[in-house]
Write a protein that holds these residues in place. Structure first.
Motif, short mmCIF file in Angstrom:
data_model
loop_
_atom_site.label_atom_id
_atom_site.label_comp_id
_atom_site.label_asym_id
_atom_site.label_seq_id
_atom_site.Cartn_x
_atom_site.Cartn_y
_atom_site.Cartn_z
N GLY A 164 0.80 -1.21 0.00
CA GLY A 164 0.00 0.00 0.00
C GLY A 164 0.84 1.27 0.00
N PRO A 165 1.85 1.36 0.86
CA PRO A 165 2.67 2.57 0.86
C PRO A 165 3.41 2.80 -0.46
N VAL A 166 3.77 1.72 -1.15
CA VAL A 166 4.44 1.86 -2.44
C VAL A 166 3.50 2.49 -3.46
N LEU A 167 2.28 1.96 -3.52
CA LEU A 167 1.30 2.51 -4.45
C LEU A 167 0.97 3.96 -4.10
N ALA A 168 0.80 4.23 -2.82
CA ALA A 168 0.46 5.59 -2.39
C ALA A 168 1.58 6.58 -2.71
N GLY A 169 2.82 6.12 -2.70
CA GLY A 169 3.95 7.00 -2.94
C GLY A 169 4.32 7.14 -4.40
N TYR A 170 3.69 6.37 -5.27
CA TYR A 170 4.01 6.44 -6.70
C TYR A 170 3.18 7.54 -7.35
N GLY A 171 3.84 8.51 -7.97
CA GLY A 171 3.11 9.64 -8.53
C GLY A 171 2.82 9.52 -10.01
N GLY A 172 3.25 8.44 -10.65
CA GLY A 172 3.05 8.29 -12.08
C GLY A 172 1.65 7.81 -12.43
N PRO A 173 1.37 7.65 -13.72
CA PRO A 173 0.05 7.21 -14.14
C PRO A 173 -0.21 5.74 -13.79
N VAL A 174 -1.42 5.47 -13.36
CA VAL A 174 -1.81 4.12 -12.92
C VAL A 174 -3.17 3.80 -13.50
N LEU A 175 -3.29 2.58 -14.02
CA LEU A 175 -4.59 2.04 -14.39
C LEU A 175 -4.88 0.86 -13.47
N LEU A 176 -5.96 0.94 -12.74
CA LEU A 176 -6.44 -0.16 -11.91
C LEU A 176 -7.53 -0.87 -12.70
N LEU A 177 -7.25 -2.10 -13.07
CA LEU A 177 -8.12 -2.83 -13.99
C LEU A 177 -8.73 -4.02 -13.26
N SER A 178 -10.05 -3.98 -13.11
CA SER A 178 -10.75 -5.02 -12.37
C SER A 178 -11.81 -5.67 -13.25
N ALA A 179 -12.33 -6.77 -12.78
CA ALA A 179 -13.36 -7.50 -13.50
C ALA A 179 -14.58 -7.67 -12.61
N GLU A 180 -15.73 -7.45 -13.19
CA GLU A 180 -17.00 -7.49 -12.46
C GLU A 180 -17.18 -8.78 -11.67
N ARG A 181 -16.74 -9.91 -12.24
CA ARG A 181 -16.99 -11.22 -11.64
C ARG A 181 -15.74 -11.82 -10.98
N ASP A 182 -14.77 -10.99 -10.68
CA ASP A 182 -13.56 -11.48 -10.02
C ASP A 182 -13.84 -11.61 -8.53
N ARG A 183 -13.87 -12.84 -8.05
CA ARG A 183 -14.10 -13.09 -6.63
C ARG A 183 -12.81 -13.14 -5.84
N TRP A 184 -11.67 -13.27 -6.52
CA TRP A 184 -10.37 -13.34 -5.84
C TRP A 184 -9.83 -11.95 -5.55
N SER A 185 -9.93 -11.05 -6.52
CA SER A 185 -9.49 -9.66 -6.37
C SER A 185 -10.63 -8.77 -6.84
N PRO A 186 -11.67 -8.64 -6.05
CA PRO A 186 -12.92 -8.02 -6.52
C PRO A 186 -12.78 -6.52 -6.76
N PRO A 187 -13.77 -5.94 -7.45
CA PRO A 187 -13.74 -4.50 -7.71
C PRO A 187 -13.56 -3.66 -6.44
N ALA A 188 -14.16 -4.08 -5.33
CA ALA A 188 -14.01 -3.32 -4.09
C ALA A 188 -12.55 -3.22 -3.66
N GLN A 189 -11.78 -4.25 -3.93
CA GLN A 189 -10.36 -4.23 -3.58
C GLN A 189 -9.62 -3.19 -4.42
N HIS A 190 -10.00 -3.08 -5.68
CA HIS A 190 -9.39 -2.08 -6.55
C HIS A 190 -9.86 -0.67 -6.19
N ALA A 191 -11.08 -0.56 -5.72
CA ALA A 191 -11.55 0.75 -5.26
C ALA A 191 -10.74 1.21 -4.06
#
Length: 241
Positions: A164-191
C-alpha cells in the motif's frame, strides 16, 4: 510521450505463462515475462528490471501486479506507468496460508493436473462457452509448471509485504483494472487501491473473472490502450477515415 518511449512489459501471475497475456500483447507490443524459478517478489522484480532496459510501463496481472509494485519499490524512476490488473496491495490475510496449503497439498499428492482442475474454475467469470473454450489451454499451462516452481511462487506470495505505501507513494500514471466477476481480487479491492492512488484510473470490465486478460482480451487491450494514449505513453490511434 516521454523522450524515450517506454517498453510495455506484461507480467504474468501465479502458475501463468505468456499465453495469458499474448492476446493483449498482440495489440500493444511489448515483452511478456513469467516467473517460474523464483521464491520472492523482490527477486522477480529484480529480474524484470534487469531484463528490459530503459523506462517501463509494467502491466501486471494478479501476482504480476505485486511484482510491478515491488519494481516500483526498487526503481521508481524507471517506471513510466503501471497497470495493475486483478491484484491487490495487502499483506497475507489471516487464513490465507491455510487456503493455499489446501491447493499445494493437492499438487503434492495428486499432481498438477488435479491442481488445475481445483484452481482454475473458481477464478473464471466469462460465459460458460467462453470458459469451456479456454480451459484446455489453461489446464495445459498449469500442468506444464514444475511443482517446485509453483511452491516457490506460493512462498513469494506468503512472504509479501504491504505494498500500500508503495502505491500511495508512486506519482506516475496508474490504471487499476478489475473484472466485475472477479471473486479473488474483486472490484471493491481495486476501489480501495484507488483511494491510495487518487490519480489512478479505475476501470471495471464486465463479463469476466480473475483471469481477465485471457477471458476478455479485446476489452482488456482496449482499456489499456485508451489509458496509455491518454497518458501519452503510446501514440493515440488514428480515427477511421
Amino acid at each position: 510521450m516521454p523522450d524515450t518511449p517506454p517498453t510495455f512489459v506484461f507480467l504474468c501471475g501465479l502458475l501463468s505463462d505468456a499465453r495469458v497475456w499474448e492476446p493483449v500483447a498482440a495489440r500493444i507490443p511489448g515483452r511478456i515475462l513469467a516467473f517460474p524459478g523464483f521464491d520472492t517478489l523482490a527477486a522477480m522484480a529484480d529480474s524484470v528490471l534487469a531484463s528490459v532496459e530503459g523506462p517501463l510501463v509494467l502491466v501486471g496481472h494478479s501476482m504480476g501486479g505485486r511484482v510491478a509494485l515491488e519494481a516500483v519499490r526498487q526503481a521508481p524512476a524507471r517506471i513510466a506507468g503501471l497497470v495493475l490488473a486483478n491484484t491487490g496491495v495487502h499483506p497475507p490475510a489471516e487464513g490465507e496460508a491455510a487456503g493455499r496449503q489446501r491447493l499445494t497439498d493437492i499438487a503434492r499428492t495428486q499432481g498438477m493436473a488435479a491442481l488445475a482442475d481445483a484452481w482454475i474454475p473458481p477464478m473464471m467469470g466469462a460465459e460458460p462457452t467462453r470458459v469451456e473454450a479456454l480451459m484446455p489451454s489453461l489446464r495445459a499451462m498449469v500442468e506444464a509448471y514444475p511443482l517446485e516452481a509453483y511452491l516457490g511462487q506460493i512462498a513469494a506470495l506468503l512472504g509479501r509485504a504491504d505494498a500500500g505505501p508503495v502505491l500511495a507513494g508512486y506519482g506516475g500514471p496508474v490504471l487499476l483494472l478489475s473484472a466485475e466477476r472477479d471473486r479473488w481480487s474483486p472490484p471493491a479491492q481495486h476501489a480501495a487501491m484507488h483511494a491510495l492512488a487518487p490519480q489512478a484510473t479505475l476501470t471495471i470490465l464486465e463479463g469476466a473473472g480473475h483471469m481477465l486478460p485471457i477471458e476478455a482480451p479485446d476489452a482488456t487491450a482496449a482499456a489499456i490502450a485508451a489509458w496509455a494514449a491518454a497518458q501519452g505513453l503510446i501514440a493515440a490511434e488514428e480515427p477511421d477515415a
